[in-house]
Design an enzyme around this catalytic site. Structure first.
Site, PDB file in Angstrom:
ATOM      1  CG  HIS A 318      -2.227   1.029   1.235  1.00  0.00           C
ATOM      2  ND1 HIS A 318      -2.018   2.319   1.146  1.00  0.00           N
ATOM      3  CD2 HIS A 318      -3.495   0.862   0.700  1.00  0.00           C
ATOM      4  CE1 HIS A 318      -3.241   2.827   0.682  1.00  0.00           C
ATOM      5  NE2 HIS A 318      -3.991   1.379   0.693  1.00  0.00           N
ATOM      6  CG  ASP A 375      -8.650  -4.477  -3.359  1.00  0.00           C
ATOM      7  OD1 ASP A 375      -9.490  -4.499  -2.502  1.00  0.00           O
ATOM      8  OD2 ASP A 375      -7.957  -3.069  -3.491  1.00  0.00           O
TER       9      ASP A 375
HETATM   10  N1  CMC Z   1       4.744  -7.367  -4.587  1.00  0.00           N
HETATM   11  C1  CMC Z   1       5.433  -7.161  -4.977  1.00  0.00           C
HETATM   12  N2  CMC Z   1       6.139  -6.264  -4.419  1.00  0.00           N
HETATM   13  C2  CMC Z   1       5.585  -5.546  -4.388  1.00  0.00           C
HETATM   14  C3  CMC Z   1       4.607  -5.259  -4.679  1.00  0.00           C
HETATM   15  C4  CMC Z   1       4.118  -6.181  -4.451  1.00  0.00           C
HETATM   16  N3  CMC Z   1       2.288  -6.108  -4.580  1.00  0.00           N
HETATM   17  N4  CMC Z   1       3.810  -3.991  -4.269  1.00  0.00           N
HETATM   18  C5  CMC Z   1       4.664  -3.229  -4.080  1.00  0.00           C
HETATM   19  N5  CMC Z   1       6.175  -3.920  -4.315  1.00  0.00           N
HETATM   20  C6  CMC Z   1       7.386  -3.449  -4.597  1.00  0.00           C
HETATM   21  C7  CMC Z   1       7.600  -2.755  -6.112  1.00  0.00           C
HETATM   22  O1  CMC Z   1       8.171  -3.803  -6.447  1.00  0.00           O
HETATM   23  C8  CMC Z   1       9.106  -1.822  -5.212  1.00  0.00           C
HETATM   24  O2  CMC Z   1      10.073  -1.672  -5.309  1.00  0.00           O
HETATM   25  P1  CMC Z   1      11.285  -1.597  -6.179  1.00  0.00           P
HETATM   26  O3  CMC Z   1      11.207   0.062  -4.055  1.00  0.00           O
HETATM   27  O4  CMC Z   1      12.594  -2.234  -5.768  1.00  0.00           O
HETATM   28  O5  CMC Z   1      11.650  -0.987  -6.689  1.00  0.00           O
HETATM   29  C9  CMC Z   1       8.638  -1.119  -3.837  1.00  0.00           C
HETATM   30  O6  CMC Z   1       7.991  -2.314  -3.290  1.00  0.00           O
HETATM   31  C10 CMC Z   1       6.970   0.152  -3.792  1.00  0.00           C
HETATM   32  O7  CMC Z   1       6.520  -0.277  -4.381  1.00  0.00           O
HETATM   33  P2  CMC Z   1       5.701   0.848  -5.459  1.00  0.00           P
HETATM   34  O8  CMC Z   1       5.080   0.183  -6.394  1.00  0.00           O
HETATM   35  O9  CMC Z   1       6.996   1.952  -5.561  1.00  0.00           O
HETATM   36  O10 CMC Z   1       4.852   1.304  -3.999  1.00  0.00           O
HETATM   37  P3  CMC Z   1       3.558   3.004  -4.311  1.00  0.00           P
HETATM   38  O11 CMC Z   1       3.323   3.311  -3.356  1.00  0.00           O
HETATM   39  O12 CMC Z   1       3.458   2.891  -6.376  1.00  0.00           O
HETATM   40  O13 CMC Z   1       2.438   1.423  -4.670  1.00  0.00           O
HETATM   41  C11 CMC Z   1       1.155  -0.947  -4.795  1.00  0.00           C
HETATM   42  C12 CMC Z   1       0.985   0.375  -4.002  1.00  0.00           C
HETATM   43  C13 CMC Z   1      -0.617  -0.551  -3.866  1.00  0.00           C
HETATM   44  C14 CMC Z   1       0.273  -0.047  -5.874  1.00  0.00           C
HETATM   45  C15 CMC Z   1       1.060  -1.371  -4.544  1.00  0.00           C
HETATM   46  O14 CMC Z   1       2.059  -2.324  -3.784  1.00  0.00           O
HETATM   47  C16 CMC Z   1       0.559  -3.100  -5.745  1.00  0.00           C
HETATM   48  O15 CMC Z   1       1.110  -2.773  -6.669  1.00  0.00           O
HETATM   49  N6  CMC Z   1      -0.137  -4.085  -5.286  1.00  0.00           N
HETATM   50  C17 CMC Z   1      -0.331  -4.619  -5.318  1.00  0.00           C
HETATM   51  C18 CMC Z   1      -1.864  -4.299  -6.394  1.00  0.00           C
HETATM   52  C19 CMC Z   1      -2.931  -4.310  -4.972  1.00  0.00           C
HETATM   53  O16 CMC Z   1      -2.841  -5.157  -3.972  1.00  0.00           O
HETATM   54  N7  CMC Z   1      -3.586  -2.527  -4.754  1.00  0.00           N
HETATM   55  C20 CMC Z   1      -3.916  -2.174  -3.487  1.00  0.00           C
HETATM   56  C21 CMC Z   1      -4.348  -1.504  -3.138  1.00  0.00           C
HETATM   57  S1  CMC Z   1      -5.450  -1.360  -1.460  1.00  0.00           S
HETATM   58  C22 CMC Z   1      -6.712  -0.917  -2.075  1.00  0.00           C
HETATM   59  C23 CMC Z   1      -7.196   0.341  -2.483  1.00  0.00           C
HETATM   60  O17 CMC Z   1      -6.911   0.639  -1.238  1.00  0.00           O
HETATM   61  O18 CMC Z   1      -7.377   0.696  -3.571  1.00  0.00           O
END
Ligand code: CMC
Length: 455
Positions: A318, A375
């Protein structure tokens, strides 16, 4: 701020000094502080005073507005709506109370709750012309595509008579949207099955009515299971608002130009649909299907860590929560309760539990502070109740509508609000000489399509 949102605090606080290291020029930048949460650097006048812009793709360090609706402390796993914790609201209030709280800033008295609930019940029907709108969609259309279209089409029914500067009109739009979303969502589902459109029932609670519209049919009596109705209610409460997430920010940005509120909510639905946001609940089930069995979990945990593999553990991570998503804790308990009541022994839940257990002990997930989010569990509950995966995000949208519309009206009455208009870091060509068509051969410069369009 006017209306119900006077409680917002925006005291000026210590200032900051910005130094341009190339010229040693310095500027004093004012600070700001909310009632709780991080200190802020107020850069509103930065461009005017310095000619500088800030760069923050994804808004990781940018507060785009002030708000008194929801407070999140991601490090501590805290989520408060108007000061009340999400677990208390989910265990002690129902969705209608939560809607009232978000819209009107206080928990309702019994009289206020009755009056509000009655008003919502009297807006649940949809116009016959709107019902015909569905016929234009393929039966196989994704229900979120239908939601974007039909909710957007509401703007055609309520446009000339909607004056967003009038408090009564804003309130009517808010109540209408909360009331009609379950009907519009249930119609999208029934349409995909080729079944007649449901009729809302005013003798039922919001969640009971949602259940009956989704699962009843005119040929049989439908008995409402109170445990399932309560679970639906909790799902709606847990999704009701989450401060400046992608879809809410989309609604605010759309609304900042003075656009029609129904069209603004349709823009929020479009943003919610993505798998990184509300579409994650559907993606979790698809991922569990793909993993298939517990012995394959390690392989997928490794895939999620592989930089050359685009696979991510859906339902994990998140932007704000770096401890635990407090909504996930409530959802996990509800999930077990629902499966017990329905007598479902779901191997997918066991797989999900295994995945959670392994991921929580894995150093990659620990270091990056990736925990299960709301989720991760909501899809499993909804699947057990009989919702097809394509309807999961529709349920999220029904719950989130009150949050979207609360932010929309909060923004409109905030005297600091202006049309949203971010700037950019320009990375394109400098001004160049125009080449007439007949003189354009293959230019010496190679055009890299993958740079422009992605691989
Ligand atoms: N699985 C594997 N690696 C992950 C994941 C994951 N689910 N989420 C983040 N990472 C890694 C990502 O690769 C990155 O690594 P690095 O620093 O080495 O590049 C690091 O963690 C930070 O990730 P980010 O994408 O920069 O973080 P963000 O804050 O931009 O994204 C997120 C947050 C929720 C989009 C992401 O964690 C994700 O894609 N999760 C899976 C989708 C998901 O479950 N989304 C629902 C969110 S909760 C419901 C809502 O409120 O909408």
């Amino acid at each position: 701020m006017k209306d119900a949102d006077k409680s917002v605090d925006n005291r000026p606080t210590d200032s900051f000094t910005l130094t341009d290291n190339s010229t040693n020029e310095t500027w004093t930048i004012p600070g700001r502080v909310g009632k709780m949460g991080n200190r802020l650097i107020d850069i509103k006048s930065l461009y005017g005073n310095t000619g500088l812009l800030t760069y923050d793709p994804g808004f990781t360090s940018t507060a785009s507005c002030r708000s008194s609706i929801t407070y999140i402390n991601g490090a501590k796993g805290v989520l408060l709506h108007r000061g009340y914790s999400i677990d208390e609201l989910a265990s002690k209030s129902d969705f209608m109370e939560t809607c009232y709280l978000l819209l009107y800033s206080e928990l309702p008295t019994p009289e206020q709750l009755t009056s509000f609930t009655n008003d919502i019940k009297h807006h649940t029907l949809i116009h016959e012309q709107l019902a015909r709108f569905y016929q234009g969609f393929m039966r196989s259309a994704h229900p979120m595509a239908i939601m974007v279209g039909v909710v957007g089409a509401l703007s055609a029914f309520y446009h000339d008579n909607t004056d967003t500067t009038d408090i009564a009109h804003r309130r009517l739009a808010a109540h209408r949207l909360i009331a009609k979303m379950p009907t519009i969502g249930a119609c999208a589902y029934k349409y995909s099955l080729g079944l007649p459109f449901p009729t809302p029932r005013n003798d039922l609670s919001y969640s009971e009515n949602l259940l009956q519209m989704m699962f009843s049919n005119p040929a049989e009596e439908y008995k409402i299971n109170p445990v399932l109705a309560r679970a639906i209610d909790k799902i709606l409460i847990l999704h009701a608002d989450h401060e400046q997430n992608a879809s809410t920010s989309t609604v605010r940005l759309a609304g900042s130009s003075g656009a029609n509120p129904y069209a603004c909510i349709a823009s929020g639905i479009a943003s919610l649909w993505g798998p990184a946001h509300g579409g994650a609940n559907e993606a979790v089930l698809k991922m569990l299907d793909e993993i298939g069995s517990a012995d394959r979990v390690h392989k997928y945990i490794a895939k999620a860590q592989d930089k050359n593999d685009s696979f991510r553990l859906m339902g994990f991570g998140h932007r704000v929560y770096k401890n635990y998503d407090p909504r996930a804790a409530v959802m996990r308990d509800t999930c077990h309760e629902v499966l017990k009541v329905l007598g479902i022994h779901d191997p997918q839940l066991e797989l999900a539990m295994k995945l959670e257990e392994i991921a929580l002990k894995d150093s990659y997930f620990i270091e990056k502070k990736l925990y299960p989010n709301v989720d991760f569990y909501s899809g499993i509950i909804m699947k057990a109740m009989g919702f097809p995966t394509s309807m999961f995000t529709v349920m999220f949208a029904i719950g989130r509508t009150v949050g979207w519309i609360s932010h929309w009206k909060e923004m409109l009455v905030d005297e600091e609000h202006r049309i949203g208009r971010p700037r950019q870091l320009y990375a394109g060509e400098k001004q160049r000489k125009y080449i007439p068509l007949d003189k354009r051969g293959h230019t010496s410069k190679k055009t890299s399509w993958s740079w422009l369009w992605g691989k």
